[in-house]
Design a protein around this motif. Structure first.
Motif, PDB file in Angstrom:
ATOM      1  N   HIS A   1      46.833  -1.522  52.333  1.00  0.00           N
ATOM      2  CA  HIS A   1      47.454  -0.660  51.330  1.00  0.00           C
ATOM      3  C   HIS A   1      46.532   0.465  50.878  1.00  0.00           C
ATOM      4  CE1 HIS A   1      50.274   0.398  48.151  1.00  0.00           C
ATOM      5  NE2 HIS A   1      49.217   0.564  47.372  1.00  0.00           N
ATOM      6  N   PHE A   2      45.237   0.163  50.699  1.00  0.00           N
ATOM      7  CA  PHE A   2      44.322   1.155  50.147  1.00  0.00           C
ATOM      8  C   PHE A   2      43.454   1.834  51.207  1.00  0.00           C
ATOM      9  CE2 PHE A   2      45.290  -1.627  46.558  1.00  0.00           C
ATOM     10  CZ  PHE A   2      45.694  -0.694  45.618  1.00  0.00           C
ATOM     11  N   GLY A   3      43.667   1.489  52.474  1.00  0.00           N
ATOM     12  CA  GLY A   3      42.918   2.156  53.530  1.00  0.00           C
ATOM     13  C   GLY A   3      41.444   1.847  53.527  1.00  0.00           C
ATOM     14  N   ILE A   4      41.071   0.684  53.036  1.00  0.00           N
ATOM     15  CA  ILE A   4      39.653   0.298  53.005  1.00  0.00           C
ATOM     16  C   ILE A   4      39.245  -0.186  54.393  1.00  0.00           C
ATOM     17  CG2 ILE A   4      37.990  -1.317  51.996  1.00  0.00           C
ATOM     18  CD1 ILE A   4      39.730  -1.247  49.461  1.00  0.00           C
ATOM     19  N   ILE A   5      38.085   0.272  54.857  1.00  0.00           N
ATOM     20  CA  ILE A   5      37.657  -0.021  56.222  1.00  0.00           C
ATOM     21  C   ILE A   5      36.265  -0.666  56.202  1.00  0.00           C
ATOM     22  CG2 ILE A   5      37.308   0.904  58.534  1.00  0.00           C
ATOM     23  CD1 ILE A   5      39.012   3.299  57.728  1.00  0.00           C
ATOM     24  N   PRO A   6      36.196  -1.985  56.105  1.00  0.00           N
ATOM     25  CA  PRO A   6      34.885  -2.647  56.112  1.00  0.00           C
ATOM     26  C   PRO A   6      34.328  -2.774  57.529  1.00  0.00           C
ATOM     27  CG  PRO A   6      36.598  -3.974  55.039  1.00  0.00           C
ATOM     28  CD  PRO A   6      37.277  -2.916  55.850  1.00  0.00           C
ATOM     29  N   ASN A   7      33.042  -3.066  57.608  1.00  0.00           N
ATOM     30  CA  ASN A   7      32.439  -3.425  58.888  1.00  0.00           C
ATOM     31  C   ASN A   7      32.967  -4.793  59.317  1.00  0.00           C
ATOM     32  OD1 ASN A   7      30.636  -1.178  59.273  1.00  0.00           O
ATOM     33  ND2 ASN A   7      29.339  -2.018  57.657  1.00  0.00           N
ATOM     34  N   THR A   8      32.949  -5.036  60.607  1.00  0.00           N
ATOM     35  CA  THR A   8      33.338  -6.349  61.111  1.00  0.00           C
ATOM     36  C   THR A   8      32.636  -6.609  62.424  1.00  0.00           C
ATOM     37  OG1 THR A   8      35.232  -7.799  61.590  1.00  0.00           O
ATOM     38  CG2 THR A   8      35.338  -5.560  62.434  1.00  0.00           C
ATOM     39  N   ALA A   9      32.480  -7.893  62.745  1.00  0.00           N
ATOM     40  CA  ALA A   9      31.886  -8.304  64.019  1.00  0.00           C
ATOM     41  C   ALA A   9      32.830  -9.303  64.672  1.00  0.00           C
ATOM     42  CB  ALA A   9      30.516  -8.937  63.789  1.00  0.00           C
ATOM     43  N   PRO A  10      32.915  -9.308  65.994  1.00  0.00           N
ATOM     44  CA  PRO A  10      33.844 -10.217  66.668  1.00  0.00           C
ATOM     45  C   PRO A  10      33.432 -11.677  66.509  1.00  0.00           C
ATOM     46  CG  PRO A  10      32.439  -9.127  68.271  1.00  0.00           C
ATOM     47  CD  PRO A  10      32.190  -8.449  66.960  1.00  0.00           C
ATOM     48  N   LEU A  11      34.408 -12.560  66.671  1.00  0.00           N
ATOM     49  CA  LEU A  11      34.131 -13.992  66.643  1.00  0.00           C
ATOM     50  C   LEU A  11      33.356 -14.387  67.898  1.00  0.00           C
ATOM     51  CD1 LEU A  11      37.610 -15.289  65.431  1.00  0.00           C
ATOM     52  CD2 LEU A  11      35.490 -15.239  64.100  1.00  0.00           C
ATOM     53  N   ASP A  12      32.539 -15.419  67.756  1.00  0.00           N
ATOM     54  CA  ASP A  12      31.738 -15.934  68.861  1.00  0.00           C
ATOM     55  C   ASP A  12      32.255 -17.325  69.221  1.00  0.00           C
ATOM     56  OD1 ASP A  12      29.849 -16.873  70.634  1.00  0.00           O
ATOM     57  OD2 ASP A  12      28.122 -16.286  69.430  1.00  0.00           O
ATOM     58  N   ALA A  13      32.736 -17.490  70.449  1.00  0.00           N
ATOM     59  CA  ALA A  13      33.289 -18.776  70.868  1.00  0.00           C
ATOM     60  C   ALA A  13      32.273 -19.911  70.762  1.00  0.00           C
ATOM     61  CB  ALA A  13      33.802 -18.680  72.308  1.00  0.00           C
ATOM     62  N   ALA A  14      30.984 -19.588  70.844  1.00  0.00           N
ATOM     63  CA  ALA A  14      29.940 -20.612  70.766  1.00  0.00           C
ATOM     64  C   ALA A  14      29.866 -21.262  69.380  1.00  0.00           C
ATOM     65  CB  ALA A  14      28.584 -20.005  71.125  1.00  0.00           C
ATOM     66  N   ASN A  15      30.479 -20.625  68.381  1.00  0.00           N
ATOM     67  CA  ASN A  15      30.453 -21.170  67.021  1.00  0.00           C
ATOM     68  C   ASN A  15      31.614 -22.120  66.751  1.00  0.00           C
ATOM     69  OD1 ASN A  15      28.139 -19.707  66.366  1.00  0.00           O
ATOM     70  ND2 ASN A  15      29.326 -17.924  65.729  1.00  0.00           N
ATOM     71  N   PHE A  16      32.408 -22.422  67.771  1.00  0.00           N
ATOM     72  CA  PHE A  16      33.545 -23.329  67.616  1.00  0.00           C
ATOM     73  C   PHE A  16      33.437 -24.466  68.627  1.00  0.00           C
ATOM     74  CE2 PHE A  16      34.904 -19.226  66.036  1.00  0.00           C
ATOM     75  CZ  PHE A  16      35.577 -19.543  64.872  1.00  0.00           C
ATOM     76  N   ARG A  17      34.071 -25.592  68.287  1.00  0.00           N
ATOM     77  CA  ARG A  17      34.026 -26.760  69.168  1.00  0.00           C
ATOM     78  C   ARG A  17      35.316 -26.984  69.944  1.00  0.00           C
ATOM     79  NH1 ARG A  17      31.356 -31.682  65.617  1.00  0.00           N
ATOM     80  NH2 ARG A  17      29.206 -30.868  65.468  1.00  0.00           N
TER      81      ARG A  17
ATOM     82  N   TRP B   1      39.038 -39.514  66.034  1.00  0.00           N
ATOM     83  CA  TRP B   1      37.909 -39.327  65.123  1.00  0.00           C
ATOM     84  C   TRP B   1      37.048 -38.145  65.547  1.00  0.00           C
ATOM     85  CZ3 TRP B   1      37.218 -41.031  60.385  1.00  0.00           C
ATOM     86  CH2 TRP B   1      37.874 -42.180  59.969  1.00  0.00           C
ATOM     87  N   ARG B   2      36.858 -37.987  66.851  1.00  0.00           N
ATOM     88  CA  ARG B   2      36.106 -36.816  67.344  1.00  0.00           C
ATOM     89  C   ARG B   2      36.852 -35.525  67.009  1.00  0.00           C
ATOM     90  NH1 ARG B   2      35.279 -40.183  71.841  1.00  0.00           N
ATOM     91  NH2 ARG B   2      36.932 -39.116  73.010  1.00  0.00           N
ATOM     92  N   ALA B   3      38.185 -35.584  67.120  1.00  0.00           N
ATOM     93  CA  ALA B   3      38.983 -34.403  66.804  1.00  0.00           C
ATOM     94  C   ALA B   3      38.831 -34.014  65.337  1.00  0.00           C
ATOM     95  CB  ALA B   3      40.446 -34.654  67.137  1.00  0.00           C
ATOM     96  N   LEU B   4      38.765 -35.016  64.458  1.00  0.00           N
ATOM     97  CA  LEU B   4      38.566 -34.718  63.033  1.00  0.00           C
ATOM     98  C   LEU B   4      37.205 -34.074  62.801  1.00  0.00           C
ATOM     99  CD1 LEU B   4      39.979 -37.772  61.018  1.00  0.00           C
ATOM    100  CD2 LEU B   4      41.115 -35.641  61.668  1.00  0.00           C
ATOM    101  N   ASP B   5      36.179 -34.606  63.453  1.00  0.00           N
ATOM    102  CA  ASP B   5      34.842 -34.044  63.296  1.00  0.00           C
ATOM    103  C   ASP B   5      34.799 -32.605  63.808  1.00  0.00           C
ATOM    104  OD1 ASP B   5      32.180 -34.153  62.513  1.00  0.00           O
ATOM    105  OD2 ASP B   5      31.494 -34.879  64.463  1.00  0.00           O
ATOM    106  N   ASP B   6      35.447 -32.350  64.949  1.00  0.00           N
ATOM    107  CA  ASP B   6      35.495 -30.993  65.491  1.00  0.00           C
ATOM    108  C   ASP B   6      36.275 -30.052  64.578  1.00  0.00           C
ATOM    109  OD1 ASP B   6      34.056 -31.868  67.649  1.00  0.00           O
ATOM    110  OD2 ASP B   6      35.765 -31.924  69.032  1.00  0.00           O
ATOM    111  N   ALA B   7      37.392 -30.550  64.025  1.00  0.00           N
ATOM    112  CA  ALA B   7      38.194 -29.721  63.117  1.00  0.00           C
ATOM    113  C   ALA B   7      37.397 -29.366  61.868  1.00  0.00           C
ATOM    114  CB  ALA B   7      39.476 -30.454  62.738  1.00  0.00           C
ATOM    115  N   HIS B   8      36.622 -30.324  61.365  1.00  0.00           N
ATOM    116  CA  HIS B   8      35.749 -30.075  60.211  1.00  0.00           C
ATOM    117  C   HIS B   8      34.749 -28.975  60.543  1.00  0.00           C
ATOM    118  CE1 HIS B   8      31.950 -31.510  57.934  1.00  0.00           C
ATOM    119  NE2 HIS B   8      32.627 -30.687  57.164  1.00  0.00           N
ATOM    120  N   PHE B   9      34.130 -29.069  61.696  1.00  0.00           N
ATOM    121  CA  PHE B   9      33.150 -28.071  62.129  1.00  0.00           C
ATOM    122  C   PHE B   9      33.791 -26.688  62.228  1.00  0.00           C
ATOM    123  CE2 PHE B   9      30.762 -25.634  65.205  1.00  0.00           C
ATOM    124  CZ  PHE B   9      29.435 -25.950  64.951  1.00  0.00           C
TER     125      PHE B   9
END
Length: 237
Positions: free
Chosen positions: A95-111, A173-181
């Motif tokens: 709405h206000f045309g604000i343009i912040p900096n951004t960096a792409p997501l890194d797949a290594a940070n997800f499980r 249980w592993r899926a829950l731990d991964d989802a938490h991460f």
């Protein structure tokens, strides 16, 4: 009417610079109060899940299933405010045309494979999208979809474990731990987005923006965040 994008005379060139930037008192309070509340929600969720995981690790399977039965509500209590924060950032930026900096997501940070694939797509598109604004908005949409998906998956798996309906308890249980991460990763990414957003937020919008964010984060956690509703305009616009 087209809203002109706001620009700063001395703008930081990267997300890293935004993160280390000093904020004036009003902006610092808006950022810190939001982060404090999110950290409270995260702490409640994380501690409870870790206790359930520890019970299972020590062979107390029955107690661990009883403990996990209440955790979906804590997951929701964290995830929905994060979804609301992302939605509010996106709507305000549009709405206000604000343009912040951004960096792409890194797949290594997800499980989880699904989140890794989504992060890779975001990284790829960040090199294709032509404007900084479109990259910021796409990352917000990507994180919003991730948090929603993780929340729903976590609640389904935890409910199965808690009720004894799970066919593969070890995998679940592993899926829950991964989802938490992965949910924690999304939370940290949202906080970084918030900091870059506040850095370039015009001073005369800070107070109203903080009220809007607080209202979203403190809203009843059993209500779905609005994703396509009209944004409440800042006073004076």
């Amino acid at each position: 009417m087209r809203i002109r994008a706001h620009a700063l005379r001395c703008r930081n060139s990267s997300v890293q610079e935004d993160w280390s930037s000093w904020l004036p008192p009003a902006k610092a309070e808006a950022f810190d109060s939001c982060v404090r509340q999110l950290e409270i929600f995260y702490g409640m969720f994380s501690v409870s899940l870790n206790e359930a995981l520890e019970l299972r690790r020590t062979g107390k399977s029955g107690e661990s299933c009883q403990a996990v039965f209440v955790i979906p509500a804590l997951c929701v209590r964290l995830a929905r405010p994060v979804e609301s924060l992302l939605h509010t950032l996106g709507m305000h930026a549009k709405h206000f045309g604000i343009i912040p900096n951004t960096a792409p997501l890194d797949a290594a940070n997800f499980r989880a494979p699904r989140e890794q694939r989504t992060a890779r797509v975001n990284d790829l598109l960040s090199h294709v999208l032509l404007t900084q604004r479109s990259r910021f908005l796409h990352k917000i949409d990507t994180l919003d979809e991730m948090v929603l998906s993780i929340r729903k998956r976590f609640c389904e798996v935890a409910s199965d474990l808690g009720s004894g309906a799970s066919d593969e308890p070890s995998a679940d249980w592993r899926a829950l731990d991964d989802a938490h991460f992965d949910l924690n990763t999304c939370l940290r990414e949202a906080i970084v987005l918030l900091k870059s957003f506040i850095v370039v937020l015009p001073d005369d919008q800070v107070g109203a923006f903080q009220k809007s964010i607080n209202a979203q984060i403190l809203a009843p956690h059993d209500a779905e965040p609005t994703r396509h509703g009209r944004m409440v305009l800042i006073e004076g616009e």
